[in-house]
Write a protein that holds these residues in place. Sequence first.
Motif, PDB file in Angstrom:
ATOM      1  N   SER A 210       0.868  -1.180   0.000  1.00 47.33           N
ATOM      2  CA  SER A 210       0.000   0.000   0.000  1.00 47.33           C
ATOM      3  C   SER A 210       0.893   1.214   0.000  1.00 47.33           C
ATOM      4  O   SER A 210       1.730   1.381   0.869  1.00 47.33           O
ATOM      5  CB  SER A 210      -0.887   0.018   1.243  1.00 47.33           C
ATOM      6  OG  SER A 210      -1.522   1.265   1.368  1.00 47.33           O
TER       7      SER A 210
ATOM      8  N   ALA B 200      -4.628  -2.321  -9.033  1.00 45.32           N
ATOM      9  CA  ALA B 200      -5.265  -1.015  -8.933  1.00 45.32           C
ATOM     10  C   ALA B 200      -6.047  -0.702 -10.202  1.00 45.32           C
ATOM     11  O   ALA B 200      -5.674  -1.121 -11.303  1.00 45.32           O
ATOM     12  CB  ALA B 200      -4.198   0.060  -8.711  1.00 45.32           C
ATOM     13  N   GLU B 201      -7.121   0.031 -10.040  1.00 45.34           N
ATOM     14  CA  GLU B 201      -7.849   0.533 -11.204  1.00 45.34           C
ATOM     15  C   GLU B 201      -6.959   1.532 -11.950  1.00 45.34           C
ATOM     16  O   GLU B 201      -6.259   2.342 -11.319  1.00 45.34           O
ATOM     17  CB  GLU B 201      -9.142   1.215 -10.773  1.00 45.34           C
ATOM     18  CG  GLU B 201     -10.232   0.257 -10.326  1.00 45.34           C
ATOM     19  CD  GLU B 201     -10.687  -0.635 -11.466  1.00 45.34           C
ATOM     20  OE1 GLU B 201     -10.883  -0.126 -12.592  1.00 45.34           O
ATOM     21  OE2 GLU B 201     -10.838  -1.850 -11.225  1.00 45.34           O
TER      22      GLU B 201
ATOM     23  N   ARG C 220      -5.464   4.714 -13.517  1.00 47.97           N
ATOM     24  CA  ARG C 220      -5.671   6.123 -13.217  1.00 47.97           C
ATOM     25  C   ARG C 220      -5.896   6.887 -14.519  1.00 47.97           C
ATOM     26  O   ARG C 220      -5.499   6.440 -15.602  1.00 47.97           O
ATOM     27  CB  ARG C 220      -4.473   6.684 -12.457  1.00 47.97           C
ATOM     28  CG  ARG C 220      -4.250   6.005 -11.098  1.00 47.97           C
ATOM     29  CD  ARG C 220      -3.275   6.804 -10.263  1.00 47.97           C
ATOM     30  NE  ARG C 220      -3.856   8.074  -9.854  1.00 47.97           N
ATOM     31  CZ  ARG C 220      -4.519   8.278  -8.706  1.00 47.97           C
ATOM     32  NH1 ARG C 220      -4.701   7.282  -7.852  1.00 47.97           N
ATOM     33  NH2 ARG C 220      -4.997   9.467  -8.410  1.00 47.97           N
TER      34      ARG C 220
ATOM     35  N   TRP D 256       2.868   0.404  -7.805  1.00 41.07           N
ATOM     36  CA  TRP D 256       1.656  -0.407  -7.820  1.00 41.07           C
ATOM     37  C   TRP D 256       0.464   0.309  -8.455  1.00 41.07           C
ATOM     38  O   TRP D 256      -0.643  -0.198  -8.415  1.00 41.07           O
ATOM     39  CB  TRP D 256       1.274  -0.912  -6.423  1.00 41.07           C
ATOM     40  CG  TRP D 256       2.362  -1.593  -5.674  1.00 41.07           C
ATOM     41  CD1 TRP D 256       2.889  -1.225  -4.470  1.00 41.07           C
ATOM     42  CD2 TRP D 256       3.066  -2.790  -6.049  1.00 41.07           C
ATOM     43  NE1 TRP D 256       3.874  -2.100  -4.080  1.00 41.07           N
ATOM     44  CE2 TRP D 256       4.009  -3.076  -5.032  1.00 41.07           C
ATOM     45  CE3 TRP D 256       3.002  -3.653  -7.154  1.00 41.07           C
ATOM     46  CZ2 TRP D 256       4.869  -4.172  -5.067  1.00 41.07           C
ATOM     47  CZ3 TRP D 256       3.860  -4.741  -7.203  1.00 41.07           C
ATOM     48  CH2 TRP D 256       4.784  -4.992  -6.164  1.00 41.07           C
ATOM     49  N   GLU D 257       0.684   1.463  -9.058  1.00 41.01           N
ATOM     50  CA  GLU D 257      -0.388   2.131  -9.787  1.00 41.01           C
ATOM     51  C   GLU D 257      -0.304   1.787 -11.274  1.00 41.01           C
ATOM     52  O   GLU D 257       0.730   1.323 -11.766  1.00 41.01           O
ATOM     53  CB  GLU D 257      -0.314   3.645  -9.593  1.00 41.01           C
ATOM     54  CG  GLU D 257      -0.665   4.081  -8.184  1.00 41.01           C
ATOM     55  CD  GLU D 257      -0.696   5.578  -8.025  1.00 41.01           C
ATOM     56  OE1 GLU D 257      -1.292   6.041  -7.025  1.00 41.01           O
ATOM     57  OE2 GLU D 257      -0.129   6.302  -8.882  1.00 41.01           O
TER      58      GLU D 257
ATOM     59  N   ASP E 278       1.597  -0.932 -15.684  1.00 36.34           N
ATOM     60  CA  ASP E 278       1.713  -0.887 -14.220  1.00 36.34           C
ATOM     61  C   ASP E 278       3.126  -0.489 -13.837  1.00 36.34           C
ATOM     62  O   ASP E 278       4.104  -1.072 -14.327  1.00 36.34           O
ATOM     63  CB  ASP E 278       1.396  -2.260 -13.626  1.00 36.34           C
ATOM     64  CG  ASP E 278      -0.082  -2.588 -13.652  1.00 36.34           C
ATOM     65  OD1 ASP E 278      -0.709  -2.559 -12.598  1.00 36.34           O
ATOM     66  OD2 ASP E 278      -0.601  -2.885 -14.756  1.00 36.34           O
TER      67      ASP E 278
END
Length: 355
Positions: free
Chosen positions: A7, A34-35, A37, A200-201, A211
Motif C-alpha cells: 500500500s 489497482a484501477e 488512473r 503499484w499504480e 503498471d
Amino acid sequence: MTQQSESTSTSTTVRDADEPAALSPFAPPVPPLAEPRPLGEHRVWPRTFHDRLTAPLPGLKAMARFAREGSVRPGRESLADIPRLPFEPGPLPRVDARTVAVSWAGHASWVVRIGGLTILTDPVWSRRILGTPARITPVGVAWNALPPVDAVVISHNHYDHLDAPTLRRLPRDTPVFVPAGLGPWFRRRRFTRITELDWWEAAELDGVRLDFVPAHHWSKRSLTDTCRSLWGGWVLTDRDGQRVYFAGDTGYGHWFTRIGRRYPGIDLALLPIGAYNPRWWLSDVHCDPEEAVRAAQDLGARRMAPMHWGTFVLSAEPVLEPLTRVRAAWAKAGLNRENLWDLPVGGSRVLLGRR
C-alpha cells in the motif's frame, strides 16, 4: 533501511532477510490490481522519495574508498573485447494487434510491440551520455526505421535512462509514462500527455495496461535533486493477458517475488545484467548476472532477455563478462536454454501468443 509496503500510503522498516516469511502459506493475500488512473492526471507528490530506498546511499567513507581504488572502468585487456560484442541489427518484425515482439536497441532501450502499440523503454539513441565514454556498440535500431511511437515508459531519471536529445526527436503529444515526481521535467520540455504513477499504480492506453512497480534503485540528475522523483519498472499487459516486465535499473531483492505474485504469468522479463563491479559499491542498485537469473525465477517469468550491458562502459567488469556469466547461471539453474533470449544489440524476438 526502509521500503514502502504494497500500500503506497505507508512505509515500514523491513530488511530483505525478512522476506522468506512472506512466501509461507500464511502470507497475506496479494492485493488486487489497482484501477487504471486517468491519463495526464495532474498530481501533487512528496518533496522527496528517500523513504523508498531499500539501502542507504553511499556516504563519504564509501565515496573516498571508491575514489582511492579507482575501479571505474575495465582494464585494457578487457576493453580489447569490444569488437566481439554481439551487434546484429535487423528489420523490426511484422506484428499484429495480438503479437508481442521486442527489439533491443541497446542498454535499457527496447522497442516493445504489444497490443498493436509501439512502446519505447528508456530511449537512449545518443552516442554519448553525460559523464560516460561514447557507446561501444552502435544503436541497434535506426531511428528512421521505427514505426510511429505510441508511448514511452521511463524507469528513472539517470542520464543513461532519461536522454533529453533522444526525447526531443519525439512529437510533443507522444504519451509518456513516468515515475512520480518526474512530470515537471517533461512539462518543461513541452510534452503534453504525461502520466505520473506511484508504485503499484497503473494506467491504460488503447487496451494495453501499464503498471509501475518497485525497484531497488534511486534517482538523481543534478546536485540538488537526489531522490526527488521515484524509480521503478513497468509491467505491460495486453488484452490477451500477455505480459512483458521491464525492470529498468535495479539491484536484487524482495521486490521481484512480490511483483511475480501480483502479476502472475509474466511471459518475458527484460532484466539488467551489467554495471555491477565493484560489488561492494554497486550491489544495492545493480544486479549481477547470477542475481538477474534468480530475479527471473522469483518473478515466475517464462523467459528472460538480458539488457544493461554491452552498450556503455559504466563500471569495472570486463565488457563480455555479463553475457558469459548469465549464460552459465541460466544453465546452472537448469532452465530451458530457449527461454534465455540473450539477444545481440539490434536483435528481435517474437512471442508465440496465448491464442
